[in-house]
Design a protein around this motif. Structure first.
Motif, PDB file in Angstrom:
ATOM      1  N   GLY A  17       2.672   3.207   0.253  1.00 27.15           N
ATOM      2  CA  GLY A  17       4.013   3.502   0.730  1.00 27.15           C
ATOM      3  C   GLY A  17       5.030   3.196  -0.345  1.00 27.15           C
ATOM      4  O   GLY A  17       4.750   2.502  -1.313  1.00 27.15           O
ATOM      5  N   LEU A  18       6.180   3.742  -0.191  1.00 23.89           N
ATOM      6  CA  LEU A  18       7.292   3.410  -1.064  1.00 23.89           C
ATOM      7  C   LEU A  18       8.214   2.469  -0.309  1.00 23.89           C
ATOM      8  O   LEU A  18       8.181   2.388   0.915  1.00 23.89           O
ATOM      9  CB  LEU A  18       8.036   4.674  -1.497  1.00 23.89           C
ATOM     10  N   ASN A  19       9.036   1.753  -1.038  1.00 18.79           N
ATOM     11  CA  ASN A  19       9.979   0.834  -0.397  1.00 18.79           C
ATOM     12  C   ASN A  19      10.881   1.577   0.572  1.00 18.79           C
ATOM     13  O   ASN A  19      11.310   2.696   0.311  1.00 18.79           O
ATOM     14  CB  ASN A  19      10.826   0.127  -1.463  1.00 18.79           C
ATOM     15  N   LYS A  20      11.132   0.943   1.708  1.00 15.50           N
ATOM     16  CA  LYS A  20      12.049   1.443   2.737  1.00 15.50           C
ATOM     17  C   LYS A  20      11.565   2.733   3.396  1.00 15.50           C
ATOM     18  O   LYS A  20      12.355   3.595   3.773  1.00 15.50           O
ATOM     19  CB  LYS A  20      13.463   1.652   2.168  1.00 15.50           C
ATOM     20  N   TRP A  22      -2.757  -5.134  -5.372  1.00 11.63           N
ATOM     21  CA  TRP A  22      -2.939  -3.697  -5.616  1.00 11.63           C
ATOM     22  C   TRP A  22      -1.928  -3.164  -6.613  1.00 11.63           C
ATOM     23  O   TRP A  22      -2.250  -2.300  -7.431  1.00 11.63           O
ATOM     24  CB  TRP A  22      -2.886  -2.909  -4.319  1.00 11.63           C
ATOM     25  N   SER A  23      -0.699  -3.651  -6.580  1.00 12.00           N
ATOM     26  CA  SER A  23       0.288  -3.145  -7.539  1.00 12.00           C
ATOM     27  C   SER A  23      -0.058  -3.588  -8.954  1.00 12.00           C
ATOM     28  O   SER A  23       0.057  -2.815  -9.905  1.00 12.00           O
ATOM     29  CB  SER A  23       1.706  -3.569  -7.153  1.00 12.00           C
ATOM     30  N   SER A  32       0.227  -1.250   0.891  1.00 10.69           N
ATOM     31  CA  SER A  32       1.212  -1.949   0.086  1.00 10.69           C
ATOM     32  C   SER A  32       2.243  -0.976  -0.445  1.00 10.69           C
ATOM     33  O   SER A  32       1.904   0.003  -1.107  1.00 10.69           O
ATOM     34  CB  SER A  32       0.552  -2.658  -1.098  1.00 10.69           C
ATOM     35  N   GLU A  33       3.488  -1.262  -0.161  1.00  9.40           N
ATOM     36  CA  GLU A  33       4.566  -0.432  -0.698  1.00  9.40           C
ATOM     37  C   GLU A  33       4.789  -0.693  -2.181  1.00  9.40           C
ATOM     38  O   GLU A  33       5.473   0.058  -2.861  1.00  9.40           O
ATOM     39  CB  GLU A  33       5.867  -0.645   0.083  1.00  9.40           C
ATOM     40  N   HIS A  34       4.184  -1.744  -2.693  1.00  8.33           N
ATOM     41  CA  HIS A  34       4.367  -2.079  -4.098  1.00  8.33           C
ATOM     42  C   HIS A  34       3.485  -1.258  -5.024  1.00  8.33           C
ATOM     43  O   HIS A  34       3.727  -1.209  -6.226  1.00  8.33           O
ATOM     44  CB  HIS A  34       4.118  -3.578  -4.314  1.00  8.33           C
ATOM     45  N   PRO A  47      -0.712 -13.045   2.767  1.00 10.10           N
ATOM     46  CA  PRO A  47       0.536 -12.356   2.434  1.00 10.10           C
ATOM     47  C   PRO A  47       1.071 -12.818   1.085  1.00 10.10           C
ATOM     48  O   PRO A  47       0.421 -13.576   0.381  1.00 10.10           O
ATOM     49  CB  PRO A  47       1.469 -12.752   3.577  1.00 10.10           C
ATOM     50  N   HIS A  48       2.257 -12.375   0.736  1.00 10.54           N
ATOM     51  CA  HIS A  48       2.876 -12.688  -0.555  1.00 10.54           C
ATOM     52  C   HIS A  48       2.871 -14.186  -0.859  1.00 10.54           C
ATOM     53  O   HIS A  48       2.969 -15.007   0.025  1.00 10.54           O
ATOM     54  CB  HIS A  48       4.347 -12.229  -0.569  1.00 10.54           C
TER      55      HIS A  48
END
Length: 122
Positions: free
Chosen positions: A15-18, A59-60, A114-116, A47-48
């Motif tokens: 995903g992308l942010n937002k 993953w990023s 992950s959006e990242h 989580p983070h």
């Protein structure tokens, strides 16, 4: 990391942010037990934060590490103790081992989100 079983499938939501990624991730977390009963495994990585790479950051950083010219930036150095390429390679290897350990032993579907990742692929 061991060779993946031929009968396993993975879905990686990039995903992308937002764009609603957090909503999807929360739904997967809340429904983890019901999904596992149906052979769908949402990863168990934390989580983070912390010294280990979370799903989102792992993953990023993995995606970025595929570029041989990529060097860790200040935030990676501080948050994940990645000071140089050797540190990066060691962290990515540990992260991938942890992903492998969270997969079902035979069959099943592995889902992560992950959006990242999209940001790292630029």
């Amino acid at each position: 990391m061991t060779a993946p079983a031929a009968n396993r499938t993975a879905i990686v939501h990039i995903g992308l942010n937002k764009t609603g990624s957090t909503t999807l991730q929360r739904w997967l977390q809340v429904n983890r037990a019901a999904l596992r009963e149906r052979g769908i495994w949402f990863d168990d990585l934390p989580p983070h934060g912390g010294p280990e790479l979370s799903t989102a950051m792992g993953w990023s950083i993995f995606a970025a590490s595929e570029n041989p010219l990529w060097q860790p930036g200040p935030w990676q150095a501080q948050a994940y103790r990645i000071g140089d390429r050797a540190d990066l390679d060691a962290r990515v290897a540990t992260f991938l081992d942890r992903v492998e350990a969270s997969l079902p032993q035979a069959g099943g579907l592995y889902v992560t989100s992950s959006e990242h990742i999209g940001t790292a692929l630029r």
